[in-house]
Write a protein that holds these residues in place. Sequence first.
Motif, PDB file in Angstrom:
ATOM      1  N   GLU A 180       0.807  -1.397  -0.051  1.00 50.72           N
ATOM      2  CA  GLU A 180      -0.022   0.029   0.139  1.00 50.72           C
ATOM      3  C   GLU A 180       0.831   1.218   0.106  1.00 50.72           C
ATOM      4  O   GLU A 180       0.214   2.431   0.141  1.00 50.72           O
ATOM      5  N   GLY A 181       2.129   1.275  -0.338  1.00 49.38           N
ATOM      6  CA  GLY A 181       3.006   2.230  -0.298  1.00 49.38           C
ATOM      7  C   GLY A 181       3.594   2.921   0.979  1.00 49.38           C
ATOM      8  O   GLY A 181       4.091   4.055   0.885  1.00 49.38           O
ATOM      9  N   VAL A 182       3.051   2.363   2.164  1.00 45.43           N
ATOM     10  CA  VAL A 182       3.571   3.049   3.528  1.00 45.43           C
ATOM     11  C   VAL A 182       4.856   3.099   3.863  1.00 45.43           C
ATOM     12  O   VAL A 182       5.565   3.973   3.931  1.00 45.43           O
ATOM     13  N   ASP A 183       5.582   2.103   3.425  1.00 40.20           N
ATOM     14  CA  ASP A 183       6.925   1.856   3.604  1.00 40.20           C
ATOM     15  C   ASP A 183       7.746   3.003   2.851  1.00 40.20           C
ATOM     16  O   ASP A 183       8.599   3.628   3.251  1.00 40.20           O
ATOM     17  N   ALA A 184       7.413   2.880   1.392  1.00 37.57           N
ATOM     18  CA  ALA A 184       7.992   3.733   0.620  1.00 37.57           C
ATOM     19  C   ALA A 184       7.857   5.327   0.945  1.00 37.57           C
ATOM     20  O   ALA A 184       8.680   6.241   0.918  1.00 37.57           O
ATOM     21  N   ALA A 185       6.400   5.662   1.619  1.00 37.16           N
ATOM     22  CA  ALA A 185       6.246   6.882   1.957  1.00 37.16           C
ATOM     23  C   ALA A 185       7.134   7.392   3.273  1.00 37.16           C
ATOM     24  O   ALA A 185       7.574   8.544   3.362  1.00 37.16           O
ATOM     25  N   HIS A 186       7.394   6.260   4.155  1.00 41.93           N
ATOM     26  CA  HIS A 186       8.182   6.526   5.328  1.00 41.93           C
ATOM     27  C   HIS A 186       9.553   7.175   4.580  1.00 41.93           C
ATOM     28  O   HIS A 186       9.938   8.127   5.180  1.00 41.93           O
ATOM     29  N   ARG A 239       1.526  14.214   5.888  1.00 41.95           N
ATOM     30  CA  ARG A 239       0.994  15.144   4.804  1.00 41.95           C
ATOM     31  C   ARG A 239       1.365  14.257   3.267  1.00 41.95           C
ATOM     32  O   ARG A 239       1.155  14.987   2.276  1.00 41.95           O
ATOM     33  N   ALA A 240       2.259  13.110   3.391  1.00 44.13           N
ATOM     34  CA  ALA A 240       2.310  12.316   2.249  1.00 44.13           C
ATOM     35  C   ALA A 240       1.091  11.891   1.490  1.00 44.13           C
ATOM     36  O   ALA A 240       0.152  11.405   2.230  1.00 44.13           O
ATOM     37  N   TYR A 241       0.952  11.823   0.152  1.00 46.66           N
ATOM     38  CA  TYR A 241      -0.088  11.443  -0.436  1.00 46.66           C
ATOM     39  C   TYR A 241       0.496   9.944  -0.859  1.00 46.66           C
ATOM     40  O   TYR A 241       1.510   9.726  -1.494  1.00 46.66           O
ATOM     41  N   ILE A 242      -0.499   8.868  -0.395  1.00 45.97           N
ATOM     42  CA  ILE A 242       0.074   7.530  -0.530  1.00 45.97           C
ATOM     43  C   ILE A 242      -0.971   6.662  -1.261  1.00 45.97           C
ATOM     44  O   ILE A 242      -2.140   6.584  -0.985  1.00 45.97           O
ATOM     45  N   GLU A 243      -0.664   6.035  -2.254  1.00 45.87           N
ATOM     46  CA  GLU A 243      -1.343   5.100  -3.232  1.00 45.87           C
ATOM     47  C   GLU A 243      -0.498   3.847  -3.429  1.00 45.87           C
ATOM     48  O   GLU A 243       0.449   4.095  -3.976  1.00 45.87           O
ATOM     49  N   GLU A 254       5.947  18.834  -3.346  1.00 43.18           N
ATOM     50  CA  GLU A 254       5.171  17.709  -4.037  1.00 43.18           C
ATOM     51  C   GLU A 254       5.637  16.467  -2.843  1.00 43.18           C
ATOM     52  O   GLU A 254       7.036  16.152  -2.969  1.00 43.18           O
ATOM     53  N   LEU A 255       4.861  15.691  -2.174  1.00 37.68           N
ATOM     54  CA  LEU A 255       5.300  14.504  -1.407  1.00 37.68           C
ATOM     55  C   LEU A 255       4.401  13.289  -1.547  1.00 37.68           C
ATOM     56  O   LEU A 255       3.281  13.326  -1.421  1.00 37.68           O
ATOM     57  N   ARG A 256       4.545  12.528  -2.645  1.00 39.20           N
ATOM     58  CA  ARG A 256       3.690  11.596  -3.345  1.00 39.20           C
ATOM     59  C   ARG A 256       4.209  10.024  -3.499  1.00 39.20           C
ATOM     60  O   ARG A 256       5.438   9.984  -3.877  1.00 39.20           O
ATOM     61  N   VAL A 257       3.589   9.068  -3.218  1.00 35.64           N
ATOM     62  CA  VAL A 257       4.057   7.695  -3.383  1.00 35.64           C
ATOM     63  C   VAL A 257       2.667   7.095  -4.162  1.00 35.64           C
ATOM     64  O   VAL A 257       1.689   7.171  -3.811  1.00 35.64           O
ATOM     65  N   LEU A 272      15.151  25.294   9.476  1.00 35.55           N
ATOM     66  CA  LEU A 272      14.498  24.830   8.779  1.00 35.55           C
ATOM     67  C   LEU A 272      13.192  25.510   8.175  1.00 35.55           C
ATOM     68  O   LEU A 272      12.715  26.586   8.801  1.00 35.55           O
ATOM     69  N   SER A 273      12.474  25.087   6.886  1.00 35.81           N
ATOM     70  CA  SER A 273      11.538  26.075   6.210  1.00 35.81           C
ATOM     71  C   SER A 273      10.252  25.420   6.539  1.00 35.81           C
ATOM     72  O   SER A 273       9.904  24.294   6.806  1.00 35.81           O
ATOM     73  N   ASN A 274       9.402  26.483   6.504  1.00 32.31           N
ATOM     74  CA  ASN A 274       7.910  26.055   6.559  1.00 32.31           C
ATOM     75  C   ASN A 274       7.077  25.922   5.206  1.00 32.31           C
ATOM     76  O   ASN A 274       6.001  26.090   5.214  1.00 32.31           O
ATOM     77  N   THR A 275       7.996  25.796   4.239  1.00 31.12           N
ATOM     78  CA  THR A 275       7.373  25.782   2.854  1.00 31.12           C
ATOM     79  C   THR A 275       6.335  24.426   2.925  1.00 31.12           C
ATOM     80  O   THR A 275       6.642  23.410   3.555  1.00 31.12           O
ATOM     81  N   PRO A 276       5.189  24.699   2.517  1.00 31.94           N
ATOM     82  CA  PRO A 276       3.954  23.516   2.703  1.00 31.94           C
ATOM     83  C   PRO A 276       4.289  22.426   1.978  1.00 31.94           C
ATOM     84  O   PRO A 276       4.773  22.526   0.613  1.00 31.94           O
ATOM     85  N   ILE A 277       3.719  21.357   2.466  1.00 37.54           N
ATOM     86  CA  ILE A 277       3.482  20.087   1.440  1.00 37.54           C
ATOM     87  C   ILE A 277       2.292  20.284   0.571  1.00 37.54           C
ATOM     88  O   ILE A 277       1.395  20.506   1.335  1.00 37.54           O
ATOM     89  N   LEU A 278       1.970  20.010  -0.641  1.00 34.31           N
ATOM     90  CA  LEU A 278       1.030  20.425  -1.175  1.00 34.31           C
ATOM     91  C   LEU A 278       0.106  19.035  -1.226  1.00 34.31           C
ATOM     92  O   LEU A 278       0.494  17.903  -1.232  1.00 34.31           O
ATOM     93  N   SER A 279      -1.367  19.292  -1.079  1.00 42.27           N
ATOM     94  CA  SER A 279      -2.136  18.213  -1.318  1.00 42.27           C
ATOM     95  C   SER A 279      -2.174  17.603  -2.970  1.00 42.27           C
ATOM     96  O   SER A 279      -1.567  18.401  -3.758  1.00 42.27           O
TER      97      SER A 279
END
Length: 441
Positions: A201-207, A225-229, A263-266, A342-349
């Motif tokens: 389910e992509g959780v390990d990769a998202a970690h 905040r990571a999108y995981i599929e 962008e933070l996505r699996v 550290l920066s507060n640049t947002p993680i995009l949906s």
Amino acid sequence: MEPIKVGLLGFGTVGSGTFTVLRRNQEEIKRRAGRGIEVARIAVRNPAKARAALDDDALFSLVTDNFDAVVDDPSIGIVAEMIGGTTIARDLVLRAIANGKHVVTANKALLAVHGTEIFEAAHAKGVMVAFEAAVAGGIPIIKALREGLTANRIQYIAGIINGTTNYILSEMRERGLDFATALKGAQELGYAEADPTFDIEGVDAAHKLTIMSAIAFGVPVQFERAYIEGISKLAAIDIKYAEDLGYRIKLLGIARRAERGIELRVHPTLIPAKRLLANVEGAMNAVVVHGDAVGSTLYYGKGAGAEPTASAVVADLVDVTRLHTADPEHRVPHLAFQPDSLSNTPILSIDEVTSGYYLRLRVADVTGVLAGITRILADSGISIDALLQKESEEVDGGDETDIVIITHETLEKNVNAAIREIEALSTVVSKVTKLRMEALN
Ligand code: HSE
């Protein structure tokens, strides 16, 4: 000088691999570290099992089932956490830090979820938390990102960072298997665990991706905040159609600096078959890092297994041994950037992500159906890059056919809106299957 003493927490695949590599290569390791590195205690739930794995009776006395005693032992300089999970491991790591010990861990879930708390505690105490083994096993990707590429503004990371799913996808493509059959084969061969959820389910990769994104962009770890599929819903037909169009499907972890955020996505991703990443097969891992100065760099190797992972753990033990007497302010920061920078640049949906898309749909084979679909895409400002229409005879014997559309880069929410309109057409008889694609050029 006396060897530095290590307490191993856990003696499974990684713990025992670490023990073996440390002993086998002890002379070279000592010459590199400037001091011997010795496993002084091994804490395990089942001491009898650990003792059975040791080839020398003299080592039995190292084994205990008292984890706290190891973490509290004043003679231990480095605690190597090889337990996994986010509960007991978290407590023990925080306790080791509070006791002033350096920590080496292979635990991606722990750092992706509790990294901020753990790094803050380590910083306050002036100790190191090293975690090369947490991402892509034996590939020294943390070292590369944190040190080798430090001149660069990183633009993106795209990685095959889960061997189980890459093995399953390779089997599906090469042997035309469906997902369930390929998973069963992977389990029989020991590539997939009995409960494969985190992998498929992509959780390990998202970690792993979450940890890399923090180091690449100087943001806090933000797993939530990571999108995981994952790949469990991927159909064999999509692998086949993608191949017909010159693409391969990989489970990619993508972290990209975009205009409005990160962008933070699996997710399963089509990539051109000629890219090196598309040709990483079986259980291997590979990560592309693109920096503004260096351009694209590629790191390839084994992402799991006893000795490949031990290679990373021992590298961290050597680093800690070399640096533990250094002024904490002069060490490489845990997440590459100074903690107060550290920066507060947002993680995009995911709606705000830009990508190319692969759309597959089943339609009635009647006049004007294609025109209706392409009109919706054109009205939504979505440009078509390639299109495949199967002969209806081939698909269902005559009345219906499959259409596959590849789009140019566009915003995900625009594609979703167009898909809703397309699915409302009376000539469209299926839901639209949507996959993302990356040119990686
Ligand atoms: N289960 C992981 C994989 C290895 O299949 O790559 C450890 O993260």
